[in-house]
Design a protein around this motif. Structure first.
Motif, PDB file in Angstrom:
ATOM      1  N   CYS A 298      37.756  -3.158  36.958  1.00  0.00           N
ATOM      2  CA  CYS A 298      36.834  -2.292  36.222  1.00  0.00           C
ATOM      3  C   CYS A 298      35.966  -3.102  35.258  1.00  0.00           C
ATOM      4  N   ASP A 302      31.975  -3.019  35.231  1.00  0.00           N
ATOM      5  CA  ASP A 302      31.193  -2.777  34.010  1.00  0.00           C
ATOM      6  C   ASP A 302      30.116  -3.846  33.839  1.00  0.00           C
ATOM      7  N   GLN A 303      30.466  -5.090  34.108  1.00  0.00           N
ATOM      8  CA  GLN A 303      29.493  -6.178  33.995  1.00  0.00           C
ATOM      9  C   GLN A 303      28.331  -5.996  34.970  1.00  0.00           C
ATOM     10  N   HIS A 307      28.516   2.461  38.481  1.00  0.00           N
ATOM     11  CA  HIS A 307      29.167   3.706  38.086  1.00  0.00           C
ATOM     12  C   HIS A 307      30.396   3.897  38.949  1.00  0.00           C
ATOM     13  N   ARG A 310      37.074   5.808  36.738  1.00  0.00           N
ATOM     14  CA  ARG A 310      38.179   4.965  36.264  1.00  0.00           C
ATOM     15  C   ARG A 310      39.506   5.609  36.672  1.00  0.00           C
TER      16      ARG A 310
END
Length: 382
Positions: A298, A302-303, A307, A310
């Motif tokens: 995750c 995110d980097q 989308h 989670r």
């Protein structure tokens, strides 16, 4: 020439297996398309199965499984799932898939409807079609955090609806339903006099939410609970699961089991006794490993600015690639495999609502997982 049955021909090919089989023909592929734990099976489990084979414990067992195993399952259910059943409500099956098949065989007649989640595990729609029943999707939406909507369910139910299927922790979404949500779903089932089939295969793998068994909340005997040791103990090829039924179903189950697999092989059943009653260290280590993998993956997502949903449980991550897939995520997944050597499950393999999404498995080794995730197309570069 005679023709194959219409029911059999109605079963669609698996979009997951399509990618898996294509990947098996290629070199240097990072395999994230199927839910295959790579943790080693605990030695005491392997030893119990091996000892049974060497001792020639190879005769038929009762249709519902060895009494020793059903007793161990009964203890496990009371300890870990919070409900008590008689041993004759417990039936050993050839994996969780057969437990699902038996649950639907016991509750559906040809033409009946079953409410299934979309996105949801592919078998949820495949089995009813084989039985001549009709799977009816209740859509799970990203804006609802993929939680089932009672309004949507009310719009989907008809006089022909006989079963509501619930899956928590969810494959492919990783969503875990709260006890309150499960209570609402049970009330909906009672209102419409439906059976409930609860797929709880990923019961031990939760990260941020506590797990509740549906049957622990059932007060009127309408729940069929599906379990498996495939994911829990890494025994995917052992093919042992079990179905917990309402009271009064035992004789019907045993007749149906006799008409299908007769019984599960004895050495595998004794291996599962060892799994349930022996040390649980390997299970705890696996849960920690999967949770760490999910968090690390995750962080990469995110980097990249992707989308995704989670995961609250299971060991999958549901990722939105609609910015790159061009409205055909199945074709995109094949192209991604051929060009990037990463096998992912296209979201449409789990239902039409999965268009634009993919599922990746985080149950393998950490470094290959992070390498594969880093190859996903970032919306920043589109």
């Amino acid at each position: 020439m005679p023709q194959l049955s219409a029911n059999a021909l109605a079963i669609p090919a698996s979009g997951i297996r399509r990618i898996y089989e294509l990947a098996s023909e290629l070199d240097d592929v990072i395999q994230l398309s199927i839910g295959e734990p790579e943790r080693p099976v605990a030695t005491h489990i392997l030893q119990a199965g091996a000892d049974a084979w060497l001792a020639d414990v190879t005769n038929y067992t009762p249709n519902s499984g060895m009494a020793l195993l059903r007793s161990a399952i009964s203890t496990k259910l009371e300890r870990d799932n919070g409900y008590r059943v008689d041993d004759d409500q417990i039936h050993v099956t050839s994996g969780g898939s057969q437990a699902l098949h038996m649950a639907m065989s016991l509750t559906l007649t040809a033409g009946d409807e079953i409410l299934i989640p979309d996105p949801g595990y592919a078998t949820f729609s495949m089995i009813p079609k084989l039985l001549g029943a009709v799977p009816v999707a209740y859509h799970l939406k990203a804006e609802d955090e993929f939680q089932p909507s009672l309004e949507n369910l009310e719009q989907s139910v008809t006089p022909r609806t006989k079963v509501l299927l619930i899956n928590s922790p969810s494959n492919p979404l990783g969503v875990v339903y709260s006890a309150e949500k499960l209570g609402e779903l049970l009330a909906f089932a009672a209102k419409h006099d439906l059976w409930v089939i609860s797929d709880e295969v990923y019961e031990y793998f939760t990260f941020t939410h506590s797990f509740t068994s549906v049957a622990a909340l059932d007060h009127d005997g309408r729940v069929f609970s599906v379990y498996s040791v495939s994911k829990t103990y890494g025994l995917t090829g052992g093919r042992v699961g079990y179905l917990v039924t309402p009271p009064g179903v035992a004789s019907t189950f045993r007749a149906a089991q006799e008409a299908t697999v007769s019984c599960v092989n004895a050495p595998a059943q004794l291996a599962v006794v060892a799994a349930l009653e022996g040390p649980q260290d390997a299970l705890h280590e696996a849960r920690e490993h999967y949770g760490n993998n999910v968090e690390a993956a995750c962080a990469v997502l995110d980097q990249l600015g992707l989308h995704y949903q989670r995961p609250q449980g299971a060991f999958y991550i549901w990722i939105d690639v609609s910015h790159a897939s061009g409205g055909d995520v199945a074709a995109w997944a094949e192209h991604f495999l051929l060009t990037e050597r990463v096998a992912v499950a296209p979201g449409v393999a789990f239902g039409p609502a999965g268009e634009g999404w993919i599922r990746i498995c985080a149950a393998g080794k950490t470094n290959p997982l992070l390498t594969a995730v880093s190859r996903l197309p970032s919306p920043k570069n589109i």
